[in-house]
Design a protein around this motif. Sequence first.
Motif, mmCIF file in Angstrom:
data_model
loop_
_atom_site.group_PDB
_atom_site.id
_atom_site.type_symbol
_atom_site.label_atom_id
_atom_site.label_comp_id
_atom_site.label_asym_id
_atom_site.label_seq_id
_atom_site.Cartn_x
_atom_site.Cartn_y
_atom_site.Cartn_z
ATOM 1 N N THR A 153 -21.450 101.352 -43.326
ATOM 2 C CA THR A 153 -20.680 102.518 -43.194
ATOM 3 C C THR A 153 -19.082 102.114 -43.159
ATOM 4 O OG1 THR A 153 -22.393 103.858 -42.482
ATOM 5 C CG2 THR A 153 -20.154 104.940 -42.274
ATOM 6 N N PRO A 154 -18.204 102.724 -44.100
ATOM 7 C CA PRO A 154 -16.869 102.200 -43.925
ATOM 8 C C PRO A 154 -16.317 102.606 -42.441
ATOM 9 C CG PRO A 154 -17.120 103.280 -45.863
ATOM 10 C CD PRO A 154 -18.330 103.564 -45.171
ATOM 11 N N GLU B 33 -17.586 94.311 -42.389
ATOM 12 C CA GLU B 33 -17.018 94.713 -43.599
ATOM 13 C C GLU B 33 -17.803 96.012 -43.938
ATOM 14 O OE1 GLU B 33 -14.001 94.833 -44.096
ATOM 15 O OE2 GLU B 33 -13.409 92.849 -43.177
ATOM 16 N N PRO B 34 -17.501 97.317 -44.533
ATOM 17 C CA PRO B 34 -16.105 97.435 -44.799
ATOM 18 C C PRO B 34 -15.317 98.056 -43.365
ATOM 19 C CG PRO B 34 -17.139 99.203 -45.648
ATOM 20 C CD PRO B 34 -18.085 98.218 -45.280
ATOM 21 N N LYS B 35 -14.175 97.578 -43.021
ATOM 22 C CA LYS B 35 -13.514 97.942 -41.839
ATOM 23 C C LYS B 35 -11.847 97.867 -42.084
ATOM 24 C CE LYS B 35 -13.876 93.308 -39.501
ATOM 25 N NZ LYS B 35 -14.362 92.680 -38.100
ATOM 26 N N ARG B 36 -11.380 98.745 -41.136
ATOM 27 C CA ARG B 36 -9.856 98.690 -41.156
ATOM 28 C C ARG B 36 -9.348 99.101 -39.883
ATOM 29 N NH1 ARG B 36 -7.480 102.647 -45.317
ATOM 30 N NH2 ARG B 36 -8.859 101.234 -46.631
ATOM 31 N N ALA C 119 -6.181 110.354 -43.100
ATOM 32 C CA ALA C 119 -6.345 110.828 -44.281
ATOM 33 C C ALA C 119 -6.649 110.098 -45.520
ATOM 34 C CB ALA C 119 -5.074 111.744 -44.583
ATOM 35 N N ASP C 120 -5.901 108.801 -45.503
ATOM 36 C CA ASP C 120 -5.897 107.885 -46.715
ATOM 37 C C ASP C 120 -7.145 107.324 -46.553
ATOM 38 O OD1 ASP C 120 -3.224 108.311 -47.213
ATOM 39 O OD2 ASP C 120 -2.385 106.441 -46.228
ATOM 40 N N PHE C 121 -7.682 106.879 -45.296
ATOM 41 C CA PHE C 121 -9.102 106.352 -45.149
ATOM 42 C C PHE C 121 -10.208 107.448 -45.700
ATOM 43 C CE2 PHE C 121 -12.968 105.401 -42.777
ATOM 44 C CZ PHE C 121 -13.176 104.027 -43.002
ATOM 45 N N PHE C 122 -10.097 108.556 -45.457
ATOM 46 C CA PHE C 122 -11.039 109.617 -45.794
ATOM 47 C C PHE C 122 -10.943 109.672 -47.244
ATOM 48 C CE2 PHE C 122 -10.790 111.407 -41.278
ATOM 49 C CZ PHE C 122 -11.967 110.814 -40.970
ATOM 50 N N ALA C 123 -9.776 109.763 -47.906
ATOM 51 C CA ALA C 123 -9.637 110.010 -49.002
ATOM 52 C C ALA C 123 -10.233 108.976 -49.978
ATOM 53 C CB ALA C 123 -8.229 110.194 -49.689
#
Length: 83
Positions: free
Chosen positions: A19-20, A46-49, A75-79
Amino acid sequence: MELVSGYERGLLIERVSPTPMLMIVGELDVVCPPDLQLGAYARAREPKRLLTVPAGHFDVYKAGPAFDRVADAAADFFAEHLR
């Protein structure tokens, strides 16, 4: 309170994958120290930020630059991951 004292933050972070995960760390956080958060992030797969912000634990929920930066990143991550 008894249950809270037994809560181990980040104990199962390795299991979040695939899961990101977006981890937002407040560099001035005194509730959950940044070194503990960064240690958990290092163990995550991963995937991670990671996003660090010069703010305290609750500052990202108040209007201002920390909120704007976190809201944009979320917002960018969810998109990207909820298509």
